[in-house]
Write a protein that holds these residues in place. Structure first.
Motif, PDB file in Angstrom:
ATOM      1  N   HIS A   1      -5.719   6.407  -3.326  1.00  0.00           N
ATOM      2  CA  HIS A   1      -6.089   6.501  -4.741  1.00  0.00           C
ATOM      3  C   HIS A   1      -5.411   7.690  -5.427  1.00  0.00           C
ATOM      4  O   HIS A   1      -5.198   7.672  -6.641  1.00  0.00           O
ATOM      5  CB  HIS A   1      -7.612   6.619  -4.885  1.00  0.00           C
ATOM      6  CG  HIS A   1      -8.348   5.380  -4.465  1.00  0.00           C
ATOM      7  ND1 HIS A   1      -8.597   5.092  -3.139  1.00  0.00           N
ATOM      8  CD2 HIS A   1      -8.876   4.356  -5.194  1.00  0.00           C
ATOM      9  CE1 HIS A   1      -9.265   3.940  -3.080  1.00  0.00           C
ATOM     10  NE2 HIS A   1      -9.441   3.472  -4.301  1.00  0.00           N
ATOM     11  N   ASN A   2      -5.077   8.705  -4.642  1.00  0.00           N
ATOM     12  CA  ASN A   2      -4.438   9.901  -5.209  1.00  0.00           C
ATOM     13  C   ASN A   2      -3.007   9.642  -5.647  1.00  0.00           C
ATOM     14  O   ASN A   2      -2.380  10.512  -6.264  1.00  0.00           O
ATOM     15  CB  ASN A   2      -4.460  11.041  -4.188  1.00  0.00           C
ATOM     16  CG  ASN A   2      -5.872  11.484  -3.839  1.00  0.00           C
ATOM     17  OD1 ASN A   2      -6.785  11.379  -4.670  1.00  0.00           O
ATOM     18  ND2 ASN A   2      -6.068  11.968  -2.625  1.00  0.00           N
ATOM     19  N   PHE A   3      -2.472   8.469  -5.294  1.00  0.00           N
ATOM     20  CA  PHE A   3      -1.064   8.188  -5.564  1.00  0.00           C
ATOM     21  C   PHE A   3      -0.873   7.106  -6.629  1.00  0.00           C
ATOM     22  O   PHE A   3       0.207   6.542  -6.761  1.00  0.00           O
ATOM     23  CB  PHE A   3      -0.366   7.759  -4.270  1.00  0.00           C
ATOM     24  CG  PHE A   3      -0.367   8.828  -3.209  1.00  0.00           C
ATOM     25  CD1 PHE A   3       0.620   9.797  -3.158  1.00  0.00           C
ATOM     26  CD2 PHE A   3      -1.391   8.874  -2.265  1.00  0.00           C
ATOM     27  CE1 PHE A   3       0.603  10.779  -2.194  1.00  0.00           C
ATOM     28  CE2 PHE A   3      -1.409   9.853  -1.289  1.00  0.00           C
ATOM     29  CZ  PHE A   3      -0.414  10.808  -1.248  1.00  0.00           C
TER      30      PHE A   3
ATOM     31  N   LYS B   1     -13.125   3.055  -6.318  1.00  0.00           N
ATOM     32  CA  LYS B   1     -13.930   4.176  -6.785  1.00  0.00           C
ATOM     33  C   LYS B   1     -14.450   3.866  -8.190  1.00  0.00           C
ATOM     34  O   LYS B   1     -14.142   2.823  -8.764  1.00  0.00           O
ATOM     35  CB  LYS B   1     -13.090   5.448  -6.795  1.00  0.00           C
ATOM     36  CG  LYS B   1     -12.604   5.875  -5.412  1.00  0.00           C
ATOM     37  CD  LYS B   1     -11.920   7.217  -5.464  1.00  0.00           C
ATOM     38  CE  LYS B   1     -11.545   7.695  -4.058  1.00  0.00           C
ATOM     39  NZ  LYS B   1     -10.969   9.066  -4.075  1.00  0.00           N
ATOM     40  N   SER B   2     -15.203   4.787  -8.730  1.00  0.00           N
ATOM     41  CA  SER B   2     -15.656   4.635 -10.111  1.00  0.00           C
ATOM     42  C   SER B   2     -14.441   4.641 -11.033  1.00  0.00           C
ATOM     43  O   SER B   2     -13.484   5.406 -10.819  1.00  0.00           O
ATOM     44  CB  SER B   2     -16.586   5.789 -10.485  1.00  0.00           C
ATOM     45  OG  SER B   2     -16.793   5.820 -11.892  1.00  0.00           O
ATOM     46  N   LEU B   3     -14.470   3.809 -12.053  1.00  0.00           N
ATOM     47  CA  LEU B   3     -13.355   3.783 -13.005  1.00  0.00           C
ATOM     48  C   LEU B   3     -13.239   5.113 -13.744  1.00  0.00           C
ATOM     49  O   LEU B   3     -12.168   5.449 -14.272  1.00  0.00           O
ATOM     50  CB  LEU B   3     -13.547   2.635 -13.997  1.00  0.00           C
ATOM     51  CG  LEU B   3     -13.509   1.220 -13.391  1.00  0.00           C
ATOM     52  CD1 LEU B   3     -13.720   0.173 -14.480  1.00  0.00           C
ATOM     53  CD2 LEU B   3     -12.196   0.970 -12.654  1.00  0.00           C
ATOM     54  N   LYS B   4     -14.312   5.871 -13.756  1.00  0.00           N
ATOM     55  CA  LYS B   4     -14.269   7.180 -14.397  1.00  0.00           C
ATOM     56  C   LYS B   4     -13.376   8.157 -13.631  1.00  0.00           C
ATOM     57  O   LYS B   4     -12.982   9.200 -14.174  1.00  0.00           O
ATOM     58  CB  LYS B   4     -15.689   7.756 -14.503  1.00  0.00           C
ATOM     59  CG  LYS B   4     -16.606   6.958 -15.413  1.00  0.00           C
ATOM     60  CD  LYS B   4     -18.000   7.564 -15.449  1.00  0.00           C
ATOM     61  CE  LYS B   4     -18.931   6.752 -16.363  1.00  0.00           C
ATOM     62  NZ  LYS B   4     -20.305   7.323 -16.397  1.00  0.00           N
TER      63      LYS B   4
ATOM     64  N   PHE C   1      -0.528  -2.521  -6.335  1.00  0.00           N
ATOM     65  CA  PHE C   1      -0.710  -1.367  -5.458  1.00  0.00           C
ATOM     66  C   PHE C   1      -2.097  -1.436  -4.838  1.00  0.00           C
ATOM     67  O   PHE C   1      -3.097  -1.633  -5.524  1.00  0.00           O
ATOM     68  CB  PHE C   1      -0.546  -0.069  -6.243  1.00  0.00           C
ATOM     69  CG  PHE C   1      -0.837   1.172  -5.452  1.00  0.00           C
ATOM     70  CD1 PHE C   1      -0.244   1.396  -4.217  1.00  0.00           C
ATOM     71  CD2 PHE C   1      -1.715   2.134  -5.942  1.00  0.00           C
ATOM     72  CE1 PHE C   1      -0.512   2.551  -3.481  1.00  0.00           C
ATOM     73  CE2 PHE C   1      -1.984   3.293  -5.216  1.00  0.00           C
ATOM     74  CZ  PHE C   1      -1.385   3.494  -3.983  1.00  0.00           C
ATOM     75  N   VAL C   2      -2.142  -1.269  -3.493  1.00  0.00           N
ATOM     76  CA  VAL C   2      -3.405  -1.295  -2.759  1.00  0.00           C
ATOM     77  C   VAL C   2      -3.643   0.098  -2.177  1.00  0.00           C
ATOM     78  O   VAL C   2      -3.059   0.457  -1.148  1.00  0.00           O
ATOM     79  CB  VAL C   2      -3.379  -2.343  -1.637  1.00  0.00           C
ATOM     80  CG1 VAL C   2      -4.726  -2.379  -0.911  1.00  0.00           C
ATOM     81  CG2 VAL C   2      -3.030  -3.722  -2.186  1.00  0.00           C
ATOM     82  N   PRO C   3      -4.469   0.921  -2.819  1.00  0.00           N
ATOM     83  CA  PRO C   3      -4.715   2.277  -2.309  1.00  0.00           C
ATOM     84  C   PRO C   3      -5.697   2.270  -1.144  1.00  0.00           C
ATOM     85  O   PRO C   3      -6.898   2.082  -1.324  1.00  0.00           O
ATOM     86  CB  PRO C   3      -5.296   2.998  -3.528  1.00  0.00           C
ATOM     87  CG  PRO C   3      -5.959   1.918  -4.323  1.00  0.00           C
ATOM     88  CD  PRO C   3      -5.172   0.660  -4.086  1.00  0.00           C
ATOM     89  N   LEU C   4      -5.160   2.438   0.054  1.00  0.00           N
ATOM     90  CA  LEU C   4      -6.001   2.466   1.244  1.00  0.00           C
ATOM     91  C   LEU C   4      -6.419   3.891   1.561  1.00  0.00           C
ATOM     92  O   LEU C   4      -5.741   4.855   1.189  1.00  0.00           O
ATOM     93  CB  LEU C   4      -5.246   1.861   2.432  1.00  0.00           C
ATOM     94  CG  LEU C   4      -4.819   0.404   2.281  1.00  0.00           C
ATOM     95  CD1 LEU C   4      -4.011  -0.044   3.494  1.00  0.00           C
ATOM     96  CD2 LEU C   4      -6.027  -0.509   2.074  1.00  0.00           C
ATOM     97  N   ILE C   5      -7.523   4.021   2.268  1.00  0.00           N
ATOM     98  CA  ILE C   5      -8.027   5.344   2.647  1.00  0.00           C
ATOM     99  C   ILE C   5      -7.855   5.517   4.147  1.00  0.00           C
ATOM    100  O   ILE C   5      -8.468   4.818   4.949  1.00  0.00           O
ATOM    101  CB  ILE C   5      -9.503   5.500   2.256  1.00  0.00           C
ATOM    102  CG1 ILE C   5      -9.661   5.333   0.733  1.00  0.00           C
ATOM    103  CG2 ILE C   5     -10.030   6.868   2.699  1.00  0.00           C
ATOM    104  CD1 ILE C   5     -11.098   5.360   0.250  1.00  0.00           C
ATOM    105  N   GLY C   6      -6.966   6.425   4.534  1.00  0.00           N
ATOM    106  CA  GLY C   6      -6.720   6.735   5.939  1.00  0.00           C
ATOM    107  C   GLY C   6      -6.610   8.232   6.084  1.00  0.00           C
ATOM    108  O   GLY C   6      -7.501   8.986   5.655  1.00  0.00           O
TER     109      GLY C   6
ATOM    110  N   PHE D   1       0.826  -1.204   0.000  1.00  0.00           N
ATOM    111  CA  PHE D   1       0.000   0.000   0.000  1.00  0.00           C
ATOM    112  C   PHE D   1       0.859   1.252   0.000  1.00  0.00           C
ATOM    113  O   PHE D   1       0.359   2.362  -0.142  1.00  0.00           O
ATOM    114  CB  PHE D   1      -0.929   0.018   1.226  1.00  0.00           C
ATOM    115  CG  PHE D   1      -0.194  -0.027   2.541  1.00  0.00           C
ATOM    116  CD1 PHE D   1       0.231   1.134   3.162  1.00  0.00           C
ATOM    117  CD2 PHE D   1       0.087  -1.244   3.148  1.00  0.00           C
ATOM    118  CE1 PHE D   1       0.915   1.092   4.372  1.00  0.00           C
ATOM    119  CE2 PHE D   1       0.766  -1.301   4.357  1.00  0.00           C
ATOM    120  CZ  PHE D   1       1.184  -0.127   4.965  1.00  0.00           C
ATOM    121  N   ASP D   2       2.165   1.098   0.164  1.00  0.00           N
ATOM    122  CA  ASP D   2       3.108   2.208   0.239  1.00  0.00           C
ATOM    123  C   ASP D   2       3.836   2.310  -1.094  1.00  0.00           C
ATOM    124  O   ASP D   2       4.618   1.430  -1.458  1.00  0.00           O
ATOM    125  CB  ASP D   2       4.095   1.962   1.375  1.00  0.00           C
ATOM    126  CG  ASP D   2       5.014   3.146   1.639  1.00  0.00           C
ATOM    127  OD1 ASP D   2       5.174   3.989   0.746  1.00  0.00           O
ATOM    128  OD2 ASP D   2       5.587   3.220   2.743  1.00  0.00           O
TER     129      ASP D   2
END
Length: 462
Positions: free
Chosen positions: A53-55, A71-74, A43-48, A32-33
């Motif tokens: 997802h921004n990375f 999130k939406s693929l859009k 890559f595992v985008p975690l929300i903390g 996730f890092d």
């Protein structure tokens, strides 16, 4: 290195989108890092505090071969080309855990789960040494022992692993249950019941309930190894069904117990009831570490490793950094660094051992606040008093607001020239300690990690 295809990952996590285009693409690691990603990583985008997802662009730049996405693929950046595998899921954390379950089943190693108020990491390291004498072993690294760290540990496991050792930490009820049900241990170890995080459980009984959650995922006919002299556990194991019980401890009522113990500055030796003629040497101080070793030896016995084979490996096991380590200090002193964590049981055990050491100089204890003790904070800090004898530990230096109650109590037994108290900025404490240290002195530094006495250790070591 692991080996998973995008198809396997998509199946394991319940992908919401079509990933067939990339089915055969190989993934060799998961993280996730973005800083730790290598080529062909997932890559595992975690929300903390931050949204991973921004990375995703940074992840791709650093070598990611695929990414989870909840999130939406859009919402994917325009720069993410159509040939980059994105696996859409409802929840990236749950997907990480589901993927760990899948990979664990694929590798199919024996699983040893370890929890306890004290000694988890040391017991993990000892169990690794014991089992490595027979098996290819993978273990938790650092403090990766929670709902994120444990699945990452599993997903770092080489494909040929035969035994995985998973440390399980907690701060709230239900957390060990989640980890145990993910890992499904063959062997579960509870090292001890102390006061860590008592603020969130109200009592040692509440802590015992939480530690027993390790049995939630324990396989049928799996083995629970626990300290047999702990009444709180004796009460609770009685209700277990289809589980084997093995105990360790100091008395002959246990399945494994010591016959004799010799604790020195740099090592501890003991014999056991299973082989009275075999002396087992540990490269660490403290009688309390004998119990950790007994738990590790019992895990070995359960998995077919006799004590005669594992004892030589225990003699050279590597302790995780900052766990009761001797360091060279200023002015030819010796520092016993145990400032990574603390609770009353652990602090008293270390002080009791430290008190027995013989040295040419004086012994000095620098003790910091113990955290997460709730409404028992004052009482439990005060309980340290009985382990501080001015004839054995000449100088005591206390730090932190919670240590004030112990400072006031120690005025009854310590001369004012040997008892000191600091709060706030640590620089005055550091400068004072530097002036106190003389050749041959032994200096113990013990506190909860959040108190940050590691900064004091760094300032007085060479």
């Amino acid at each position: 290195m692991i080996s998973l295809t995008v198809k396997e990952i998509a199946t394991a996590v319940g992908a919401l989108n079509d990933t067939n285009k990339w089915s055969d693409k190989e993934i060799i690691s998961v993280d996730f890092d973005t800083r730790k990603l290598v080529k062909a990583s997932l890559f595992v985008p975690l929300i903390g505090n931050n949204d991973g997802h921004n990375f995703i662009l940074k992840a791709i730049e650093n070598g990611a071969g695929a990414s989870l996405w909840n999130k939406s693929l859009k919402e994917l950046p325009l720069e993410v080309e159509n040939d980059f595998p994105v696996i859409q899921v409802k929840d990236t954390l749950k997907a990480l855990q589901d993927l760990a379950k899948f990979y664990l089943a694929k590798v199919d190693p024996k699983v040893v789960g370890i929890t306890g108020s004290n000694g988890k990491t040391t017991t993990k390291d000892m169990t690794d040494a014991v089992l490595s004498s027979k098996y290819r072993v993978h273990k938790t690294q650092g403090n990766f022992n929670n709902h994120i760290g444990l699945p990452i540990t599993i997903l770092e496991m080489p494909i040929d692993t035969e035994v995985v050792i998973l440390e399980m930490g907690m701060s709230r009820a239900g957390e060990i249950k989640t980890l145990s049900e993910l890992a499904k241990p063959d062997v579960a170890i509870i090292t001890m019941i102390g006061e860590s995080h008592i603020e969130f459980f109200g009592s040692r009984a509440g802590i015992a309930d939480a530690k027993m959650e390790i049995c939630s995922g324990l396989k049928d006919n799996g083995v629970l190894i626990y300290p047999g002299e702990e009444p709180l556990l004796q009460e609770r194991v009685a209700g277990l069904v289809n589980k084997q019980l093995k105990t360790f401890g100091s008395s002959s009522k246990n399945d494994l117990y010591p016959l004799a113990i010799d604790a020195q500055m740099n090592q501890t030796s003991f014999t056991t009831n299973k082989n009275p003629d075999l002396t087992i040497n540990l490269p660490v101080l403290g009688k309390y570490n004998v119990n950790n070793a007994l738990a590790a030896l019992m895990a070995g016995m359960v998995l077919g490793v006799p004590i005669e084979k594992s004892a030589p490996e225990l003699a050279k096991f590597q302790l995780t950094k900052n766990r009761t380590e001797w360091l060279n200090g200023l002015n030819n002193s010796s520092i016993l660094n145990d400032a990574y964590n603390a609770n009353p049981t652990a602090m008293k055990a270390v002080l009791d051992n430290f008190s027995t050491f013989k040295n040419k100089g004086k012994k000095m204890a620098i003790l910091g606040d113990m955290l997460e003790l709730g409404n028992q904070t004052s009482e439990l800090h005060l309980s340290i008093k009985d382990s501080l004898n001015p004839t054995q530990i000449e100088k005591v230096i206390l730090y932190g607001e919670k240590m004030n109650v112990l400072y006031e109590a120690l005025k009854e037994t310590f001369d004012e020239n040997n008892l000191f108290y600091f709060v706030g900025d640590k620089e005055p404490l550091i400068q004072f300690v530097k002036k106190q240290i003389e050749p041959g002195d032994y200096v113990l530094v013990k506190s909860s990690l959040g108190t940050d006495l590691l900064s004091v250790v760094r300032a007085i070591q060479i």
